[in-house]
Design a protein around this motif. Structure first.
Motif, mmCIF file in Angstrom:
data_model
loop_
_atom_site.group_PDB
_atom_site.id
_atom_site.type_symbol
_atom_site.label_atom_id
_atom_site.label_comp_id
_atom_site.label_asym_id
_atom_site.label_seq_id
_atom_site.Cartn_x
_atom_site.Cartn_y
_atom_site.Cartn_z
ATOM 1 N N GLU A 80 -5.207 -1.854 -6.677
ATOM 2 C CA GLU A 80 -5.644 -2.434 -7.689
ATOM 3 C C GLU A 80 -5.421 -4.136 -7.200
ATOM 4 O O GLU A 80 -5.892 -5.120 -7.720
ATOM 5 C CB GLU A 80 -5.248 -2.262 -8.976
ATOM 6 N N TYR A 81 -4.259 -4.359 -6.445
ATOM 7 C CA TYR A 81 -3.636 -5.616 -5.977
ATOM 8 C C TYR A 81 -3.959 -5.900 -4.543
ATOM 9 O O TYR A 81 -3.210 -6.418 -3.917
ATOM 10 C CB TYR A 81 -2.545 -5.657 -6.469
ATOM 11 N N ARG A 82 -5.269 -5.452 -4.129
ATOM 12 C CA ARG A 82 -5.351 -5.473 -2.496
ATOM 13 C C ARG A 82 -5.585 -7.025 -1.909
ATOM 14 O O ARG A 82 -5.238 -7.071 -0.700
ATOM 15 C CB ARG A 82 -6.451 -4.746 -2.320
ATOM 16 N N THR A 83 -5.773 -8.067 -2.886
ATOM 17 C CA THR A 83 -5.681 -9.320 -2.410
ATOM 18 C C THR A 83 -4.494 -9.704 -2.155
ATOM 19 O O THR A 83 -4.169 -10.651 -1.204
ATOM 20 C CB THR A 83 -6.326 -10.213 -3.595
ATOM 21 N N LEU A 84 -3.341 -9.176 -2.753
ATOM 22 C CA LEU A 84 -2.078 -9.680 -2.392
ATOM 23 C C LEU A 84 -1.620 -8.709 -1.253
ATOM 24 O O LEU A 84 -0.868 -9.142 -0.550
ATOM 25 C CB LEU A 84 -1.132 -9.225 -3.687
ATOM 26 N N LEU A 85 -1.867 -7.557 -1.237
ATOM 27 C CA LEU A 85 -1.554 -6.586 -0.248
ATOM 28 C C LEU A 85 -2.585 -6.732 1.095
ATOM 29 O O LEU A 85 -2.953 -5.707 1.501
ATOM 30 C CB LEU A 85 -1.661 -5.142 -0.871
ATOM 31 N N ARG A 86 -2.504 -7.846 1.584
ATOM 32 C CA ARG A 86 -3.394 -7.819 2.951
ATOM 33 C C ARG A 86 -2.601 -7.452 4.453
ATOM 34 O O ARG A 86 -1.374 -7.470 4.041
ATOM 35 C CB ARG A 86 -3.926 -9.360 3.051
ATOM 36 N N GLN A 87 -3.299 -7.428 5.216
ATOM 37 C CA GLN A 87 -2.570 -6.693 6.502
ATOM 38 C C GLN A 87 -1.842 -7.995 7.348
ATOM 39 O O GLN A 87 -1.102 -7.792 7.800
ATOM 40 C CB GLN A 87 -3.611 -6.185 7.527
ATOM 41 N N ASP A 88 -2.226 -9.267 6.751
ATOM 42 C CA ASP A 88 -1.843 -10.546 7.517
ATOM 43 C C ASP A 88 -0.484 -10.895 6.922
ATOM 44 O O ASP A 88 0.471 -11.801 7.530
ATOM 45 C CB ASP A 88 -2.903 -11.755 7.417
ATOM 46 N N ASN A 89 -0.246 -10.612 5.750
ATOM 47 C CA ASN A 89 0.817 -11.181 5.094
ATOM 48 C C ASN A 89 2.080 -9.982 4.610
ATOM 49 O O ASN A 89 2.867 -10.092 3.828
ATOM 50 C CB ASN A 89 0.758 -11.583 3.649
ATOM 51 N N ALA A 90 1.741 -8.786 5.530
ATOM 52 C CA ALA A 90 2.871 -7.575 5.371
ATOM 53 C C ALA A 90 4.319 -8.175 5.489
ATOM 54 O O ALA A 90 5.205 -7.716 4.946
ATOM 55 C CB ALA A 90 2.405 -6.521 6.094
ATOM 56 N N ASP A 91 4.525 -8.907 6.545
ATOM 57 C CA ASP A 91 5.729 -9.401 6.853
ATOM 58 C C ASP A 91 6.384 -10.427 6.007
ATOM 59 O O ASP A 91 7.495 -10.227 5.599
ATOM 60 C CB ASP A 91 5.642 -10.114 8.353
ATOM 61 N N LEU A 92 5.417 -11.045 5.299
ATOM 62 C CA LEU A 92 5.929 -12.043 4.216
ATOM 63 C C LEU A 92 6.340 -11.199 3.075
ATOM 64 O O LEU A 92 7.464 -11.536 2.198
ATOM 65 C CB LEU A 92 5.080 -12.979 4.046
ATOM 66 N N TYR A 118 0.832 -1.122 -0.073
ATOM 67 C CA TYR A 118 -0.090 -0.090 0.073
ATOM 68 C C TYR A 118 0.953 1.272 0.134
ATOM 69 O O TYR A 118 0.466 2.246 -0.559
ATOM 70 C CB TYR A 118 -0.810 0.008 1.136
ATOM 71 N N ILE A 119 1.873 1.080 0.651
ATOM 72 C CA ILE A 119 3.016 2.352 0.668
ATOM 73 C C ILE A 119 3.490 2.321 -0.743
ATOM 74 O O ILE A 119 3.453 3.929 -1.242
ATOM 75 C CB ILE A 119 4.114 2.107 1.478
ATOM 76 N N GLY A 120 3.507 1.636 -1.741
ATOM 77 C CA GLY A 120 4.019 1.647 -3.060
ATOM 78 C C GLY A 120 2.887 2.443 -3.690
ATOM 79 O O GLY A 120 2.982 3.478 -4.539
ATOM 80 N N VAL A 121 1.471 1.982 -3.495
ATOM 81 C CA VAL A 121 0.459 2.659 -4.122
ATOM 82 C C VAL A 121 0.376 4.130 -3.637
ATOM 83 O O VAL A 121 0.081 5.240 -4.496
ATOM 84 C CB VAL A 121 -0.957 1.879 -3.730
ATOM 85 N N LEU A 122 0.405 4.424 -2.454
ATOM 86 C CA LEU A 122 0.355 5.767 -1.960
ATOM 87 C C LEU A 122 1.292 6.894 -2.683
ATOM 88 O O LEU A 122 0.753 7.615 -2.965
ATOM 89 C CB LEU A 122 0.701 5.694 -0.471
ATOM 90 N N ILE A 123 2.493 6.434 -2.788
ATOM 91 C CA ILE A 123 3.762 7.176 -3.156
ATOM 92 C C ILE A 123 3.319 7.321 -4.822
ATOM 93 O O ILE A 123 3.619 8.453 -5.194
ATOM 94 C CB ILE A 123 5.100 6.840 -2.904
#
Length: 625
Positions: free
Chosen positions: A435-447, A410-415
Motif C-alpha cells: 500500500e506504500y509502494r511510492t515509498l518502497l521504490r527500487q531506486d531508494n532501497a539503499d536510502l 517490500y520484505i516487511g509487506v511479504l512477512i
C-alpha cells in the motif's frame, strides 16, 4: 573441532536461495553458522527460470542488497541480460530484472559463501530435529549425526516429502535428479504444527541449436543497462544475450488437450494448490479457453550453454504429449528436448504459525524461511532467509529482534502478509500488495534500509558512507534547483521541442523540472545546471532521486502521512496473553482468528482476514484508546 562436539550458534537446513542468504547473514553478524545441504554442488541452484527480479521481485533484490545480503551482487556478476520493467509507468512500478548464467550463478554463490567468516559447511540430509521440551537444540542427519545448535533455520524448499509428477508417472524427489527430504515434517507435526501440501512446476529445457529463431521475435536487453547492487564492486553489463518470443496456437492447444486425461492435475493425482500467477500451460488452456494463443519466452541458460528455458510452457503432461505439442509452436518444429517439464508436490507449514522474526510460535529458536512458508520465487525465499538469519543471530546475541514494517520495505509487506493473513496457495509478491509502494521504490532501497542494516552490523561501512553521500548530494541538487532561475530564452527551446506551453518570464528550475513530460536529459543545454552537476560529481542515481522527488513529492508526502497513522496503531501493543474470549463485543470469527494468530499490535490485528473495523474499535475501547 568435530561436528559432534561443536554447539553452533545457527544451523541452516537447506542450501537454496533462502538457506544461502540465511547462512551469509547470520555468519556476517558474528554467529558461528553451519550450512547443511544435501548436495554442496547445488548451493543456490536456480531450479526454475534463470532470472532474478521482475515486478516487485526486483525491489526485493535491491532491498536484500541494501541490507547487506548477497543476491544482488551474485546477480550482477552472473547476468547475461538486464531490463528495467515498467519504465513507461511511474517510478513506484519500475522493476529491475536480469537473466543469469545458471551455472555461474551457483558457482558465484558458493565462492562468496566460502569466503564468509564464521561459516562452515556439511553435506548430508537432515531427517529429524532435536528438541528439549519446547526448544530446538539441534538436528539429526541421515548418517546418524546429532549436531547441536542454539538456533535452527529450516529452508527446505520443495524437498519436504517432495513428489515429482510427469504424466502418469510419479516418484519422490525435491527437484529433478535429487531425492526428497523425509522426517522433518513428521517431527514438526508431532510437536503440534499444522502442515499442508503445495504444488509448483517447471517447463522443459531444450537444445537451442534445434530452434529456428527466424520465426520468433528477438527480445534484447536495455540499451543502457543498470545493475542490482549499490556497491561499486559490480558493473553494468557491456554485452548481453537476447531472449526470444513466440506463441502457442490452437493446434498446440488441441494436442495438449489430448493428454489431459493423463495429466496428474486433471485426473486427481495432484490435489494440492499451485501458483495462481504462474500457471501450467494445461491450466492456462483450461482456464482461458477463449484465448487462441499464449506467450512463450525462450530464455538462454547462460553465456555458452545450448540449454534454453521455455518460459510459459510449465507442464506435468506426459512426455509424448509435451514432445508432440511443442513441435507445433513456431520455431520449435525440430526441437530436441534436454529434459521434460514436471510438477512437484511438497509439504509446507502455514506461516500464521510464525512471528514477525520468522521464529515459530510453538518451538523457541526454530525459524522457517522460503517455500516452507508457502511462498514461490527465488526473491521471496532469499529475503525470508536473510531476515531469519539476522534474527537467529540477534537471538543468540541477546539483542532486540529486527523487524521491517510495511511502510519500510517490500520484505516487511511479504512477512506481514504471511504471518497475518497466511496463504493457501504459493504466495508471490506484486507491487499491488504494497500500500506504500511510492515509498518502497527500487531506486531508494539503499536510502531506506542500509542505515537499518548498518545499525545491526550487517551492512558495511562502505555501504553506509555511499548512502550518506547520496543523501547529501540529492539534497544539494534539490536545493540548487529550488534557488536557481533560468531565463525564458534558455528554457523555451526545450519546451517548444516537446510541444509544451512556453514561459514568458524567468522561472525557478524546479518548476520546469517538475513537469511530467520532461526529464533531466532535456536540460543538457542549460549550462548552469550542467556545470553544477560536473563540479559536484553528481551521479545518475542522485539525478534520479532528485527528479522523482520533484515530480512525485505530493504522492510521497501523502503516503508518509498514511504510514505515520499506521505506525500510531503499531504502537498500540497487544499483550501476548490477552484473553480475547473475555471481550464479548468481538465477533465470534474475530475472537477465533485473533486467538490463533495472536497479533502483537492493533495495526496487525486490523489486517487479519475476518477482523472487521468494528472489532478493532472494540479492542481500542477495551484497551483505553
Amino acid at each position: 573441532m568435530s561436528l559432534f562436539s561443536t554447539i553452533f550458534d545457527v544451523i541452516v537446513v537447506g542450501g537454496g536461495h533462502a538457506g544461502s542468504e540465511a547462512a551469509a547473514a547470520s555468519a556476517n553478524m558474528g554467529a558461528h553458522t553451519l550450512l547443511i545441504t544435501m548436495n554442496l554442488q547445488n548451493i543456490a541452484q536456480m531450479s526454475c527460470n534463470p532470472a532474478m527480479g521482475g515486478i516487485a521481485k526486483g525491489q526485493i533484490v535491491r532491498e536484500i542488497d541494501a541490507l547487506g545480503g548477497y543476491s544482488g551482487i551474485v546477480t550482477d556478476k552472473t547476468a547475461i541480460q538486464f531490463k528495467m520493467l515498467n519504465k513507461s509507468k511511474g517510478p513506484a512500478m519500475w522493476s529491475p530484472r536480469a537473466q543469469s548464467d545458471r551455472m555461474q550463478f551457483a558457482e558465484c554463490w558458493r565462492t562468496m559463501l566460502e569466503q564468509t567468516d564464521n561459516l562452515d559447511f556439511y553435506q548430508d540430509s537432515v531427517n529429524g530435529l532435536l528438541f528439549d521440551g519446547d526448544k530446538i537444540v539441534g538436528v539429526k542427519t541421515a548418517l546418524g549425526l546429532e549436531i547441536k545448535s542454539k538456533t535452527v533455520i529450516v529452508t527446505a524448499g520443495t524437498f519436504l516429502n517432495g513428489l515429482i509428477h510427469i504424466g502418469d508417472k510419479s516418484f519422490g524427489g525435491g527437484r529433478a535428479g535429487e531425492g526428497a527430504s523425509k522426517g522433518i515434517t513428521e517431527d514438526l507435526v508431532a510437536k503440534g504444527f499444522e502442515s499442508g501440501r503445495m504444488k509448483t512446476g517447471t517447463p522443459p529445457r531444450v537444445d537451442g541449436r534445434s530452434l529456428d529463431y527466424s520465426k520468433m521475435l528477438e527480445q534484447p536487453g536495455d540499451e543502457i543497462t543498470e545493475k542490482f547492487s549499490y556497491l561499486p564492486t559490480t558493473k553494468a553489463l557491456q554485452k548481453q544475450r537476447s531472449c526470444w518470443l513466440t506463441y502457442t496456437n490452437l493446434d498446440v492447444h488441441d494436442l495438449l488437450r489430448e493428454g489431459f486425461d493423463r495429466s496428474p492435475m486433471f485426473n486427481g493425482r495432484i490435489q494440492s494448490t499451485g501458483p495462481r500467477y504462474c500457471p501450467s500451460i494445461e491450466d492456462k488452456i483450461d482456464r482461458f479457453a477463449t484465448k487462441d494463443r499464449h506467450q512463450i519466452f525462450v530464455e538462454p541458460e547462460g553465456w555458452s550453454t545450448v540449454e534454453m528455458y521455455v518460459n510459459g510452457f510449465s507442464t506435468s503432461l506426459p512426455e509424448d504429449i509435451q514432445d508432440k505439442a511443442i513441435r507445433s509452436i513456431d520455431g520449435f518444429e525440430n526441437v530436441k528436448f534436454l529434459r521434460y517439464g514436471y510438477a512437484i508436490e511438497y509439504d509446507y507449514f502455514p506461516p500464521t504459525q510464525l512471528t514477525h522474526t520468522l521464529e515459530t510460535k510453538l518451538i523457541e529458536n526454530l525459524y522457517f524461511a522460503g517455500q516452507i512458508n508457502g511462498t514461490t520465487g527465488y526473491e521471496e525465499a532469499a529475503s525470508q532467509g536473510l531476515m531469519a538469519g539476522v534474527n537467529a543471530a540477534l537471538k543468540v546475541q541477546d539483542k532486540e529482534p529486527f523487524i521491517l514494517k510495511r511502510n519500510e520495505a517490500y520484505i516487511g509487506v511479504l512477512i506481514d502478509d504471511l504471518i497475518t493473513k497466511g496463504t493457501e496457495e504459493p504466495y508471490r509478491m506484486f507491487t499491488s500488495r504494497a500500500e506504500y509502494r511510492t515509498l518502497l521504490r527500487q531506486d531508494n532501497a539503499d536510502l531506506r534500509l542500509t542505515p537499518r542494516g548498518f545499525e545491526i552490523g550487517l551492512a558495511s561501512k562502505e555501504r553506509m558512507d555511499r548512502v550518506l553521500e547520496k543523501q547529501e548530494k540529492t539534497e544539494m541538487l534539490i536545493q540548487f534547483l529550488h534557488k536557481t532561475s533560468v531565463k525564458q530564452e534558455e528554457v523555451n527551446p526545450i519546451l517548444e521541442a516537446k510541444n509544451l506551453a512556453l514561459v514568458n518570464q524567468s522561472m525557478k528550475l524546479f518548476k520546469i523540472a517538475a513537469r511530467p513530460q520532461l526529464s533531466f536529459d532535456d536540460f543538457k543545454s542549460i549550462k548552469k545546471l550542467n556545470d553544477f552537476i560536473i563540479e559536484n560529481n553528481i551521479q545518475q542515481d542522485v539525478i534520479e532521486q532528485a527528479e522523482i522527488h520533484l515530480k512525485y513529492s505530493g504522492y510521497i508526502d501523502k503516503e508518509k502521512n498514511n504510514a505515520d497513522k499506521l505506525n500510531r496503531l503499531e504502537n498500540v501493543v497487544i499483550p501476548s496473553n490477552f484473553k480475547y474470549e473475555k471481550v464479548k463485543s468481538l465477533s465470534f470469527e474475530a475472537r477465533e482468528k485473533l486467538n490463533k494468530i495472536k497479533p502483537v499490535s492493533i495495526s496487525q490485528a486490523s489486517r487479519i482476514s475476518g477482523v472487521s473495523p468494528s472489532d478493532i474499535s472494540v479492542l481500542l475501547v477495551y484497551m483505553g484508546r
